[in-house]
Design a protein around this motif. Structure first.
Motif, PDB file in Angstrom:
ATOM      1  N   MET A   1       0.966  -1.246  -0.017  1.00 62.61           N
ATOM      2  CA  MET A   1       0.334   0.201  -0.005  1.00 62.61           C
ATOM      3  C   MET A   1       0.803   1.258  -0.026  1.00 62.61           C
ATOM      4  O   MET A   1       2.009   1.519   0.482  1.00 62.61           O
ATOM      5  N   LEU A   2       0.512   1.785  -0.817  1.00 66.45           N
ATOM      6  CA  LEU A   2       1.413   2.766  -1.260  1.00 66.45           C
ATOM      7  C   LEU A   2       0.972   4.641  -0.272  1.00 66.45           C
ATOM      8  O   LEU A   2      -0.812   4.699  -0.037  1.00 66.45           O
ATOM      9  N   LEU A   3       1.019   4.844   0.776  1.00 60.71           N
ATOM     10  CA  LEU A   3       0.064   6.022   1.816  1.00 60.71           C
ATOM     11  C   LEU A   3       0.239   7.629   1.562  1.00 60.71           C
ATOM     12  O   LEU A   3       1.913   8.139   0.557  1.00 60.71           O
ATOM     13  N   SER A   4      -0.124   7.982   2.269  1.00 61.82           N
ATOM     14  CA  SER A   4      -0.343   9.236   1.657  1.00 61.82           C
ATOM     15  C   SER A   4       1.194   9.791   2.397  1.00 61.82           C
ATOM     16  O   SER A   4       1.661   9.590   3.883  1.00 61.82           O
ATOM     17  N   PRO A   5       1.765  10.917   2.060  1.00 56.77           N
ATOM     18  CA  PRO A   5       1.161  11.789   1.216  1.00 56.77           C
ATOM     19  C   PRO A   5       1.328  11.806  -0.587  1.00 56.77           C
ATOM     20  O   PRO A   5       0.565  11.958  -1.242  1.00 56.77           O
ATOM     21  N   PHE A   6       2.229  10.684  -0.289  1.00 56.76           N
ATOM     22  CA  PHE A   6       2.616   9.916  -1.513  1.00 56.76           C
ATOM     23  C   PHE A   6       1.069   9.433  -2.675  1.00 56.76           C
ATOM     24  O   PHE A   6       1.579   9.447  -3.896  1.00 56.76           O
ATOM     25  N   ALA A   7       0.548   8.794  -2.595  1.00 57.30           N
ATOM     26  CA  ALA A   7      -0.900   8.461  -2.883  1.00 57.30           C
ATOM     27  C   ALA A   7      -1.951   9.830  -3.041  1.00 57.30           C
ATOM     28  O   ALA A   7      -3.171   9.446  -3.835  1.00 57.30           O
ATOM     29  N   ALA A   8      -2.245  10.434  -2.794  1.00 55.16           N
ATOM     30  CA  ALA A   8      -2.937  11.459  -2.597  1.00 55.16           C
ATOM     31  C   ALA A   8      -2.397  12.100  -4.193  1.00 55.16           C
ATOM     32  O   ALA A   8      -1.491  12.432  -4.754  1.00 55.16           O
ATOM     33  N   PRO A   9      -3.559  12.484  -4.490  1.00 45.27           N
ATOM     34  CA  PRO A   9      -3.315  14.035  -5.989  1.00 45.27           C
ATOM     35  C   PRO A   9      -3.195  15.213  -5.689  1.00 45.27           C
ATOM     36  O   PRO A   9      -2.282  15.733  -4.915  1.00 45.27           O
ATOM     37  N   GLY A  10      -2.047  15.198  -7.384  1.00 50.11           N
ATOM     38  CA  GLY A  10      -1.433  17.098  -7.303  1.00 50.11           C
ATOM     39  C   GLY A  10       0.080  16.296  -7.047  1.00 50.11           C
ATOM     40  O   GLY A  10       0.297  15.358  -7.287  1.00 50.11           O
ATOM     41  N   ARG A  11       0.795  17.656  -6.379  1.00 50.29           N
ATOM     42  CA  ARG A  11       2.140  17.472  -6.444  1.00 50.29           C
ATOM     43  C   ARG A  11       2.613  18.372  -5.264  1.00 50.29           C
ATOM     44  O   ARG A  11       1.598  18.912  -4.449  1.00 50.29           O
ATOM     45  N   PHE A  12       4.104  18.401  -4.887  1.00 48.10           N
ATOM     46  CA  PHE A  12       4.580  18.147  -3.899  1.00 48.10           C
ATOM     47  C   PHE A  12       4.926  20.133  -3.886  1.00 48.10           C
ATOM     48  O   PHE A  12       5.448  19.999  -4.998  1.00 48.10           O
ATOM     49  N   PHE A  13       4.392  20.810  -2.444  1.00 49.58           N
ATOM     50  CA  PHE A  13       4.787  22.130  -3.134  1.00 49.58           C
ATOM     51  C   PHE A  13       6.142  22.588  -1.214  1.00 49.58           C
ATOM     52  O   PHE A  13       5.609  21.918  -0.361  1.00 49.58           O
ATOM     53  N   ARG A  14       7.259  22.931  -2.075  1.00 45.51           N
ATOM     54  CA  ARG A  14       8.021  23.049  -0.392  1.00 45.51           C
ATOM     55  C   ARG A  14       7.631  25.237  -0.085  1.00 45.51           C
ATOM     56  O   ARG A  14       7.507  25.398  -0.316  1.00 45.51           O
ATOM     57  N   GLY A  15       7.425  24.811   1.582  1.00 45.13           N
ATOM     58  CA  GLY A  15       7.318  25.884   1.894  1.00 45.13           C
ATOM     59  C   GLY A  15       7.947  25.820   3.434  1.00 45.13           C
ATOM     60  O   GLY A  15       7.890  24.910   3.996  1.00 45.13           O
ATOM     61  N   ASN A  16       7.522  27.049   4.220  1.00 47.43           N
ATOM     62  CA  ASN A  16       7.983  27.497   5.314  1.00 47.43           C
ATOM     63  C   ASN A  16       7.019  27.718   6.260  1.00 47.43           C
ATOM     64  O   ASN A  16       6.643  28.511   5.811  1.00 47.43           O
ATOM     65  N   LEU A  17       6.698  27.156   7.454  1.00 48.67           N
ATOM     66  CA  LEU A  17       5.603  28.063   8.074  1.00 48.67           C
ATOM     67  C   LEU A  17       6.263  28.300   9.444  1.00 48.67           C
ATOM     68  O   LEU A  17       5.289  28.780  10.207  1.00 48.67           O
ATOM     69  N   HIS A  18       7.578  28.762  10.101  1.00 45.81           N
ATOM     70  CA  HIS A  18       7.528  29.708  10.632  1.00 45.81           C
ATOM     71  C   HIS A  18       8.780  30.916  10.339  1.00 45.81           C
ATOM     72  O   HIS A  18      10.024  30.331  10.665  1.00 45.81           O
ATOM     73  N   THR A  19       8.273  31.728  10.082  1.00 47.50           N
ATOM     74  CA  THR A  19       9.251  33.306   9.404  1.00 47.50           C
ATOM     75  C   THR A  19       8.538  34.255  10.321  1.00 47.50           C
ATOM     76  O   THR A  19       7.676  34.529  11.130  1.00 47.50           O
ATOM     77  N   HIS A  20       9.677  35.516  10.308  1.00 48.35           N
ATOM     78  CA  HIS A  20       9.914  36.458  10.955  1.00 48.35           C
ATOM     79  C   HIS A  20       9.357  38.223  10.215  1.00 48.35           C
ATOM     80  O   HIS A  20      11.087  37.548   9.663  1.00 48.35           O
ATOM     81  N   SER A  21       9.467  39.005  11.004  1.00 52.29           N
ATOM     82  CA  SER A  21       9.357  40.338  10.127  1.00 52.29           C
ATOM     83  C   SER A  21      10.019  41.299  10.711  1.00 52.29           C
ATOM     84  O   SER A  21       9.586  41.406  11.736  1.00 52.29           O
ATOM     85  N   ASP A  22      10.322  42.683   9.991  1.00 52.94           N
ATOM     86  CA  ASP A  22      10.353  43.793  11.149  1.00 52.94           C
ATOM     87  C   ASP A  22       9.277  44.025  12.108  1.00 52.94           C
ATOM     88  O   ASP A  22       9.014  45.190  11.828  1.00 52.94           O
ATOM     89  N   ARG A  23       7.931  43.959  11.295  1.00 51.19           N
ATOM     90  CA  ARG A  23       6.579  44.020  11.828  1.00 51.19           C
ATOM     91  C   ARG A  23       7.257  43.431  13.299  1.00 51.19           C
ATOM     92  O   ARG A  23       6.188  44.190  14.232  1.00 51.19           O
ATOM     93  N   THR A  24       7.974  42.738  13.598  1.00 51.12           N
ATOM     94  CA  THR A  24       7.865  42.404  15.268  1.00 51.12           C
ATOM     95  C   THR A  24       9.466  42.218  15.299  1.00 51.12           C
ATOM     96  O   THR A  24      10.334  43.234  15.469  1.00 51.12           O
ATOM     97  N   ASP A  25      10.575  41.130  15.307  1.00 52.64           N
ATOM     98  CA  ASP A  25      11.463  41.159  16.064  1.00 52.64           C
ATOM     99  C   ASP A  25      12.736  40.542  14.635  1.00 52.64           C
ATOM    100  O   ASP A  25      13.304  40.106  15.299  1.00 52.64           O
ATOM    101  N   GLY A  26      11.955  40.094  13.735  1.00 57.05           N
ATOM    102  CA  GLY A  26      13.188  39.990  12.354  1.00 57.05           C
ATOM    103  C   GLY A  26      13.167  41.359  11.868  1.00 57.05           C
ATOM    104  O   GLY A  26      13.152  42.934  12.048  1.00 57.05           O
ATOM    105  N   ALA A  27      14.207  40.667  10.758  1.00 55.02           N
ATOM    106  CA  ALA A  27      15.516  42.119   9.873  1.00 55.02           C
ATOM    107  C   ALA A  27      14.876  42.980   9.167  1.00 55.02           C
ATOM    108  O   ALA A  27      15.487  43.872   9.093  1.00 55.02           O
ATOM    109  N   LEU A  28      13.947  42.455   8.584  1.00 50.26           N
ATOM    110  CA  LEU A  28      14.011  42.065   7.355  1.00 50.26           C
ATOM    111  C   LEU A  28      12.126  43.032   6.987  1.00 50.26           C
ATOM    112  O   LEU A  28      11.688  42.466   7.979  1.00 50.26           O
TER     113      LEU A  28
END
Length: 309
Positions: free
Chosen positions: A1-28
């Motif tokens: 049995m091919l497991l999820s997510p590999f059996a799910a339709p679509g394609r893979f997208f690369r993402g980062n879920l934790h990032t900061h900006s100068d709106r708070t304590d980031g530099a940019l």
């Protein structure tokens, strides 16, 4: 049995879920943060600035930085209430609505009368967000702390900033203990980038979705249709009863982990496939796969539950 997510339709997208900006304590500024991630080949990010009164509870509108090849999910890093060690809680909420009501969190210190972290996490999940326990090692979380966040979808098991700057980037031991207590959680690798040191482009999620837009990505995150990586690629995982088969980019170690100290692995040079006999691992309620390349970079599958397949 091919497991999820590999059996799910679509394609893979690369993402980062934790990032900061100068709106708070980031530099940019937010636009530059988004530009850099796009330039590094990411398909999406969530800008998760600190949701506290010190910066007027920002939920940064990153929609203007979306285009045909790059998108964003609105996000925040939430803080409310004290952990067992007295420190303020840190929780991620990705896909949060723009009108999410602030907690009473004026700064980085707990104050009397605050909403508790479990209450805040539940409110964010009810509002439609993907909720994760952030950097457990760096935060000094106890198991009692972690057990209290029953609304979490995931545990941040690799935080590149915490790893690079304080050698406290892991959350895997806490995740595995929660799994063995029956919690159905996923795991995420992130940057927690502030761009004040070597804290960017070191950990990400690969999300399987039918299109690179906020709604399908968020739905895939919530349903566990992703894996996490520092570099290696996982192309497929098959559960075959008494064994697990893995296809991946060139690897030197392919390992299946189970509850307690149980693990089975194969070693080699530039392996792109492996079949691992489970043996005593077959009795574990959950399993997960780690792929390690010759540079020591890892990719991690989400846990899967053989008894529920």
């Amino acid at each position: 049995m091919l497991l999820s997510p590999f059996a799910a339709p679509g394609r893979f997208f690369r993402g980062n879920l934790h990032t900061h900006s100068d709106r708070t304590d980031g530099a940019l500024p937010p636009q530059e943060v988004c530009r850099r991630y796009k330039a590094e080949g990411y398909d999406f990010i969530s800008l998760t600035d600190h949701f506290i009164g010190l910066w007027d509870y920002p939920i940064v509108d990153t929609a203007p930085y979306r285009d045909a090849d790059f998108t964003t999910l609105l996000g925040i890093e939430m803080h409310s209430g004290a952990q067992e060690n007295g420190e303020l809680w840190h929780l991620l909420a990705v896909g949060i609505p723009a009108d999410f009501a602030p907690s009473h969190s004026p700064g980085f210190q707990p104050v009397p009368g605050q909403e508790s972290a479990p209450e805040l996490a539940a409110r964010a999940r009810d509002a439609g967000a993907f909720v994760a326990i952030a950097h457990p090692h760096w935060s000094g979380l106890t198991m009692a702390d972690a057990r209290s966040i029953t609304a979490a979808h995931a545990v941040e098991t690799y935080n590149h900033g915490a790893h690079s700057l304080s050698d406290r980037g892991t959350g895997m031991p806490m995740l595995e203990l929660l799994l063995s207590e029956g919690r159905a959680l996923t795991l995420i690798a992130t940057d927690d980038a502030h761009f004040k040191g070597p804290d960017a482009f070191g950990g990400w999620v690969m999300v399987k979705a039918e299109e690179n837009s906020p709604e399908p990505l968020l739905a895939a995150l919530k349903s566990g249709q992703f894996y996490s990586s520092q570099g290696p690629q996982i192309d497929g995982i098959w559960f075959e009863g008494d064994r697990v088969r893995v296809a991946c980019s060139a690897a030197s170690i392919i390992c299946v982990q189970a509850a307690g100290n149980a693990a089975e692995m194969v070693y080699g040079e530039a392996m792109t496939t492996a079949t691992i006999e489970l043996g005593r691992l077959a009795q574990s309620p959950w399993l997960r796969v780690t792929v390690t390349d010759r540079a020591g970079k890892r990719a991690w599958s989400n846990p899967f539950w053989p008894g529920k397949l």
